[in-house]
Design a protein around this motif. Structure first.
Motif, PDB file in Angstrom:
ATOM      1  N   UNK A  33       0.808  -1.215   0.000  1.00  0.00           N
ATOM      2  CA  UNK A  33       0.000   0.000   0.000  1.00  0.00           C
ATOM      3  C   UNK A  33       0.847   1.274   0.000  1.00  0.00           C
ATOM      4  N   UNK A  34       2.096   1.175   0.428  1.00  0.00           N
ATOM      5  CA  UNK A  34       2.961   2.362   0.512  1.00  0.00           C
ATOM      6  C   UNK A  34       3.123   3.048  -0.841  1.00  0.00           C
TER       7      UNK A  34
ATOM      8  N   UNK B 180      -6.523   8.510   3.015  1.00  0.00           N
ATOM      9  CA  UNK B 180      -7.262   7.310   3.433  1.00  0.00           C
ATOM     10  C   UNK B 180      -6.359   6.080   3.344  1.00  0.00           C
ATOM     11  N   UNK B 181      -5.595   5.963   2.251  1.00  0.00           N
ATOM     12  CA  UNK B 181      -4.674   4.835   2.091  1.00  0.00           C
ATOM     13  C   UNK B 181      -3.604   4.888   3.168  1.00  0.00           C
ATOM     14  N   UNK B 182      -3.097   6.100   3.465  1.00  0.00           N
ATOM     15  CA  UNK B 182      -2.074   6.246   4.509  1.00  0.00           C
ATOM     16  C   UNK B 182      -2.612   5.806   5.865  1.00  0.00           C
ATOM     17  N   UNK B 183      -3.818   6.275   6.207  1.00  0.00           N
ATOM     18  CA  UNK B 183      -4.410   5.918   7.502  1.00  0.00           C
ATOM     19  C   UNK B 183      -4.668   4.418   7.585  1.00  0.00           C
TER      20      UNK B 183
ATOM     21  N   UNK C 268      -0.681   8.622  -5.198  1.00  0.00           N
ATOM     22  CA  UNK C 268      -1.765   9.604  -5.158  1.00  0.00           C
ATOM     23  C   UNK C 268      -1.311  10.936  -4.560  1.00  0.00           C
ATOM     24  N   UNK C 269      -0.203  10.923  -3.791  1.00  0.00           N
ATOM     25  CA  UNK C 269       0.360  12.192  -3.323  1.00  0.00           C
ATOM     26  C   UNK C 269       1.041  12.913  -4.474  1.00  0.00           C
ATOM     27  N   UNK C 270       1.818  12.176  -5.249  1.00  0.00           N
ATOM     28  CA  UNK C 270       2.636  12.773  -6.318  1.00  0.00           C
ATOM     29  C   UNK C 270       1.813  13.077  -7.568  1.00  0.00           C
ATOM     30  N   UNK C 271       0.890  12.162  -7.906  1.00  0.00           N
ATOM     31  CA  UNK C 271       0.121  12.304  -9.156  1.00  0.00           C
ATOM     32  C   UNK C 271      -1.369  12.471  -8.849  1.00  0.00           C
ATOM     33  N   UNK C 272      -1.882  13.691  -8.883  1.00  0.00           N
ATOM     34  CA  UNK C 272      -3.309  13.934  -8.594  1.00  0.00           C
ATOM     35  C   UNK C 272      -4.193  13.531  -9.771  1.00  0.00           C
ATOM     36  N   UNK C 273      -4.219  12.250 -10.082  1.00  0.00           N
ATOM     37  CA  UNK C 273      -4.943  11.773 -11.270  1.00  0.00           C
ATOM     38  C   UNK C 273      -6.451  11.992 -11.163  1.00  0.00           C
ATOM     39  N   UNK C 274      -6.966  12.100  -9.939  1.00  0.00           N
ATOM     40  CA  UNK C 274      -8.400  12.328  -9.757  1.00  0.00           C
ATOM     41  C   UNK C 274      -8.692  13.763  -9.312  1.00  0.00           C
TER      42      UNK C 274
ATOM     43  N   UNK D 296      -3.233  16.665   3.345  1.00  0.00           N
ATOM     44  CA  UNK D 296      -4.550  17.287   3.183  1.00  0.00           C
ATOM     45  C   UNK D 296      -4.527  18.810   3.199  1.00  0.00           C
ATOM     46  N   UNK D 297      -3.628  19.410   3.961  1.00  0.00           N
ATOM     47  CA  UNK D 297      -3.677  20.867   4.132  1.00  0.00           C
ATOM     48  C   UNK D 297      -3.467  21.651   2.835  1.00  0.00           C
ATOM     49  N   UNK D 298      -2.546  21.240   1.945  1.00  0.00           N
ATOM     50  CA  UNK D 298      -2.438  21.986   0.677  1.00  0.00           C
ATOM     51  C   UNK D 298      -3.741  21.990  -0.115  1.00  0.00           C
ATOM     52  N   UNK D 299      -4.453  20.870  -0.101  1.00  0.00           N
ATOM     53  CA  UNK D 299      -5.733  20.784  -0.809  1.00  0.00           C
ATOM     54  C   UNK D 299      -6.748  21.727  -0.160  1.00  0.00           C
TER      55      UNK D 299
END
Length: 197
Positions: free
Chosen positions: A16-17, A40-43, A23-29, A151-154
């Motif tokens: 999962x890492x 969510x994946x990190x948690x 998803x941090x590096x590539x905001x595909x969505x 999350x904070x940058x978003x």
């Protein structure tokens, strides 16, 4: 090779890492959904860390494979996520990126130093270094700060303009706890690091 449940959970954490990093590096969505998925994946990944240890201790399923992979997976989760945050730090203030860079270096240094000390002491003095309460708090603060930085940058870009106060505060606490717990380990086990042997 047949794996027990704790080892399967640890292996899942390893898989999962890179998903979290992606998803941090590539905001595909998009700039909103991708950070939410990453957090969510990190948690979920961090939760498996707590779960596999409890199951292994409760049902006496501790193995050498787990002893090797579990701490490695923990460090990969933090290292990988921090590197991904640094890589994708375009929207962050320059001052915070500098703090993040040097703070991450301190975290890397501490983790490598303590891991090396564990290896030497366990092999030389035959002493098993258990995780201290400071080490556990350190891990929790690192995880909280990482989620905040994902999350904070978003939130700042899409809701209101801030100075990343949450990231500053949580990452600062994480670095302080990282250094404090590292010093605590070295004070406790330095006598076993004989420079003449």
């Amino acid at each position: 090779m047949k794996l027990n449940l704790p080892n399967k959970l640890t292996l899942l954490r390893v898989f999962l890492i890179p998903v979290c990093m992606f998803f941090i590096v590539y905001p595909v969505f998009g700039q909103i959904v991708s950070p939410i998925i990453a957090s969510v994946v990190f948690i979920l990944t961090a939760f498996t860390d707590m779960l596999d240890g409890k199951i292994a201790r409760k049902y006496n399923l501790i193995t050498n494979f787990g002893k090797f992979l579990d701490p490695l997976a923990d460090k990969l989760l933090i290292f990988g996520s921090l590197l991904a945050v640094i890589y994708s730090a375009d929207g962050m203030p320059c001052a915070f990126v500098n703090v993040l860079f040097w703070g991450t270096f301190v975290i890397f240094l501490r983790e490598l130093a303590v891991t090396s000390m564990r290896l030497v002491v366990s092999n030389g003095a035959k002493i098993v270094i258990a995780a201290s309460w400071l080490g556990k708090i350190k891990t929790v603060t690192q995880m909280i700060s990482t989620v905040c930085m994902i999350l904070e940058p978003m939130i700042c870009k899409n809701l209101f303009n801030t100075y990343f106060i949450g990231s500053y505060v949580t990452f600062g606490i994480a670095v302080i706890m990282t250094v404090w717990s590292g010093i605590n380990y070295f004070i406790a086990y330095w006598p076993h690091l004989n420079p003449n042997k």
